[in-house]
Scaffold this motif. Structure first.
Motif, PDB file in Angstrom:
ATOM      1  N   GLN A  58       1.116  -1.209  -0.029  1.00  0.00           N
ATOM      2  CA  GLN A  58      -0.111   0.034  -0.114  1.00  0.00           C
ATOM      3  C   GLN A  58       0.558   0.797   0.069  1.00  0.00           C
ATOM      4  N   GLU A  59       2.066   1.277   0.203  1.00  0.00           N
ATOM      5  CA  GLU A  59       3.233   2.324  -0.211  1.00  0.00           C
ATOM      6  C   GLU A  59       2.787   3.441  -1.689  1.00  0.00           C
ATOM      7  N   LEU A  61       0.022   4.533  -1.798  1.00  0.00           N
ATOM      8  CA  LEU A  61      -1.841   4.425  -2.043  1.00  0.00           C
ATOM      9  C   LEU A  61      -2.138   5.656  -1.146  1.00  0.00           C
ATOM     10  N   ASN A  63      -4.834   4.233   0.505  1.00  0.00           N
ATOM     11  CA  ASN A  63      -5.213   2.801   1.630  1.00  0.00           C
ATOM     12  C   ASN A  63      -3.981   3.077   2.827  1.00  0.00           C
ATOM     13  N   TRP A  64      -2.743   3.483   2.441  1.00  0.00           N
ATOM     14  CA  TRP A  64      -1.384   3.283   3.168  1.00  0.00           C
ATOM     15  C   TRP A  64      -1.445   4.365   5.130  1.00  0.00           C
ATOM     16  N   CYS A  66      -4.527   5.180   5.418  1.00  0.00           N
ATOM     17  CA  CYS A  66      -6.189   5.195   5.338  1.00  0.00           C
ATOM     18  C   CYS A  66      -6.329   4.264   6.947  1.00  0.00           C
ATOM     19  N   TYR A  69      -9.279   1.906   6.599  1.00  0.00           N
ATOM     20  CA  TYR A  69      -8.805   0.393   5.855  1.00  0.00           C
ATOM     21  C   TYR A  69      -7.931  -0.416   6.780  1.00  0.00           C
ATOM     22  N   TRP A  70      -6.661   0.290   6.748  1.00  0.00           N
ATOM     23  CA  TRP A  70      -5.718  -0.487   8.334  1.00  0.00           C
ATOM     24  C   TRP A  70      -6.411  -1.085   9.678  1.00  0.00           C
TER      25      TRP A  70
END
Length: 217
Positions: A58-59, A61, A63-64, A66, A69-70
């Motif tokens: 996810q780097e 992006l 999502n990285w 978020c 997300y995690w």
């Protein structure tokens, strides 16, 4: 260095520029793996082994950055965990003096971060730095991280700043390269975003250990 008489707009990153990245590094490299290990009934080293490829994928992006997300991906309430460890959130040296000088100069000061809203709100509440900004913008508002040109085009539509009279300060070289590509005139890299780590060597841009080195007089 920067000719501040030419600057109208100051764009500042949050983590690693205003705030000590030591908190985030410790959180993701120690706190989350430790919690994950306990939850899964595995060793810390095994947790690191399982988490590393998930993080790597996810780097760069959105999502990285978020927390939602995690939380879903790891089965951990990341926001709750951040709140529980918030006493470690600290400003980097000279942050408040620099922001005060920018505010006194009358230049427009905008916080531009990839941080998720929950993390952004927590850190602003903890530090009280919100008072220094004319606007606060999260990449999540646009759906693109600062590493992508799509972010800068959307952000510029919102702010309408003069690129030739704008300075961008960040600790991420990939973000600074994106800002440079977009055409922002003054690019500054922070070389010591984590107080526990030695300064990094940066050749491509004006590089300073902290905001104090470029503070307008």
């Amino acid at each position: 260095m920067i000719n501040w008489s030419e600057i109208e707009t100051v764009l500042l990153d949050m983590d690693g520029t205003l705030l000590d990245l030591r908190f985030d590094n410790h959180f993701w490299q120690r706190v989350v793996p430790d919690y994950f290990a306990n939850k899964e009934g595995i060793s810390f080293d095994e947790a690191i082994k399982q988490l590393e490829p998930l993080f790597k994928a996810q780097e760069g992006l959105l999502n990285w950055y978020c927390l939602d997300y995690w939380s879903e991906a790891l089965g951990i309430d990341i926001v709750k965990l951040k709140v529980e460890t918030q006493e470690h959130i600290k400003e980097l040296p000279h942050t408040r003096d620099f922001l005060g000088a920018i505010k006194a100069s009358g230049k427009r000061c905008v916080l531009v971060t990839n941080a998720h809203a929950e993390s952004l709100n927590l850190k602003m509440q903890k530090t009280g730095l919100v008072e220094f900004f004319d606007a606060i913008v999260s990449a999540h508002d646009f759906g693109y991280p600062k590493e992508q040109q799509s972010f800068w085009h959307a952000f510029h539509q919102l702010e309408q700043f003069d690129k030739s009279k704008t300075v961008m300060v960040d600790d991420s070289l990939s973000v600074l390269k994106a800002a440079d590509t977009f055409g922002i005139q003054y690019i500054v890299a922070i070389t010591k975003p984590d107080s526990a780590e030695p300064p990094r060597i940066v050749h491509d841009y004006l590089a300073v250990e902290s905001l104090g080195a470029i503070q307008p007089k």
